[in-house]
Structure formats: C-alpha cells, structure tokens
Design an enzyme around this catalytic site. Structure first.
Site, PDB file in Angstrom:
ATOM      1  N   TYR A  65      47.583  35.809  73.371  1.00  0.00           N
ATOM      2  CA  TYR A  65      46.746  36.830  73.108  1.00  0.00           C
ATOM      3  C   TYR A  65      45.270  36.821  73.125  1.00  0.00           C
ATOM      4  O   TYR A  65      44.981  35.478  72.756  1.00  0.00           O
ATOM      5  CB  TYR A  65      47.328  37.651  71.913  1.00  0.00           C
ATOM      6  CG  TYR A  65      47.124  36.928  70.475  1.00  0.00           C
ATOM      7  CD1 TYR A  65      45.984  37.488  69.726  1.00  0.00           C
ATOM      8  CD2 TYR A  65      48.070  35.944  70.185  1.00  0.00           C
ATOM      9  CE1 TYR A  65      45.840  36.844  68.520  1.00  0.00           C
ATOM     10  CE2 TYR A  65      47.693  35.428  68.927  1.00  0.00           C
ATOM     11  CZ  TYR A  65      46.839  35.599  68.035  1.00  0.00           C
ATOM     12  OH  TYR A  65      46.539  34.915  66.937  1.00  0.00           O
ATOM     13  N   CYS A  66      44.495  37.977  73.066  1.00  0.00           N
ATOM     14  CA  CYS A  66      42.975  37.562  72.716  1.00  0.00           C
ATOM     15  C   CYS A  66      42.717  39.235  72.059  1.00  0.00           C
ATOM     16  O   CYS A  66      43.409  39.564  71.571  1.00  0.00           O
ATOM     17  CB  CYS A  66      42.292  37.609  74.164  1.00  0.00           C
ATOM     18  SG  CYS A  66      42.644  38.946  75.408  1.00  0.00           S
ATOM     19  N   HIS A  67      41.607  39.600  72.303  1.00  0.00           N
ATOM     20  CA  HIS A  67      40.966  40.651  71.443  1.00  0.00           C
ATOM     21  C   HIS A  67      41.718  41.914  72.352  1.00  0.00           C
ATOM     22  O   HIS A  67      42.344  42.792  71.683  1.00  0.00           O
ATOM     23  CB  HIS A  67      39.562  40.843  71.695  1.00  0.00           C
ATOM     24  CG  HIS A  67      39.022  42.006  70.756  1.00  0.00           C
ATOM     25  ND1 HIS A  67      37.702  42.348  70.833  1.00  0.00           N
ATOM     26  CD2 HIS A  67      39.555  42.602  69.886  1.00  0.00           C
ATOM     27  CE1 HIS A  67      37.501  43.237  69.894  1.00  0.00           C
ATOM     28  NE2 HIS A  67      38.616  43.713  69.187  1.00  0.00           N
ATOM     29  N   GLY A  69      43.188  41.756  75.646  1.00  0.00           N
ATOM     30  CA  GLY A  69      44.356  41.594  76.767  1.00  0.00           C
ATOM     31  C   GLY A  69      43.585  40.827  77.957  1.00  0.00           C
ATOM     32  O   GLY A  69      44.350  40.617  78.778  1.00  0.00           O
ATOM     33  N   ILE A  94      45.099  41.684  70.191  1.00  0.00           N
ATOM     34  CA  ILE A  94      45.466  41.695  68.984  1.00  0.00           C
ATOM     35  C   ILE A  94      45.030  43.146  68.222  1.00  0.00           C
ATOM     36  O   ILE A  94      45.334  43.625  67.468  1.00  0.00           O
ATOM     37  CB  ILE A  94      44.723  40.631  67.945  1.00  0.00           C
ATOM     38  CG1 ILE A  94      45.187  40.701  66.717  1.00  0.00           C
ATOM     39  CG2 ILE A  94      42.857  40.935  68.251  1.00  0.00           C
ATOM     40  CD1 ILE A  94      44.543  39.227  66.042  1.00  0.00           C
TER      41      ILE A  94
END
Length: 108
Positions: A65-67, A69, A94
């Site tokens: 995951y990142c901020h 996607g 996230i």
C-alpha cells in the site's frame, strides 16, 4: 490469476484470518510516521529491488500500500515480474482505508 488490487474491505476481512496477508508500506518514512497500517513493514518504493529477497521470505500473500494506490500498483506489477504472483495493491491506498475502515486514522 490473483487480481492485481484488493479493496480496503477485502483486506480488512483478510486481516481477521489467522493466515492474513503480509502488509508492505511502499511510502516514504515520513509518510509511515504520519500513519500506517498495524503490523506493516516499511519498504519504500525505491528500496524494493534491494529488499526483494526479504519480500520473497514473507509467507503468504503480500499486500502493498501507499497513499492512493498508484505507487503500490507499480511495485506490485514489478514484484509479479519477479515471481511474486500473489502480490496485490491496496486499491485507493491508505487513504481508502481511512475513509472506509478506520476513520480515526490520520489523513494527509
């Protein structure tokens, strides 16, 4: 073939299982310090190639995951070319998690 992405709701259900996925945070350290999913391992996107063997050692499915996607999807696409065919990206990152699952999680 395993779908490339997983929704926040699907991930939440998967994390309730005894053999839930391993979470990989591919954001930068400052982002991880601001907010992260419990039990996740920080592997910034640019460090992924150097930590490939570490990722191979993790059992089960990997969810990156990142901020929002975007970075995580790129990481997952690369991981799949390296043979980690069950790796998935958290759709919406996230940010989606904080909107759909944990409204107390700080947003940025």
């Amino acid at each position: 073939m395993t779908p490339l992405e997983i929704s926040a709701r699907e991930l939440n259900e998967g994390l309730k299982q005894a053999t839930g996925p391993c979470l990989i945070d591919c954001r930068e350290p400052w982002e991880n310090e601001h907010a992260c999913l419990p039990g996740s391992t920080l592997v910034p996107m640019n460090d992924t190639p150097n930590r490939l063997e570490e990722l191979r050692q993790m059992e089960g499915q990997l969810v990156v995951y990142c901020h929002h996607g975007i970075r995580s999807r790129q990481v997952v696409e690369w991981l799949r070319t390296q043979g980690l065919t069950k790796a998935r990206s958290l759709a919406g990152g996230i940010d989606a998690w904080s909107l759909e699952i944990d409204p107390d999680m700080p947003r940025y």
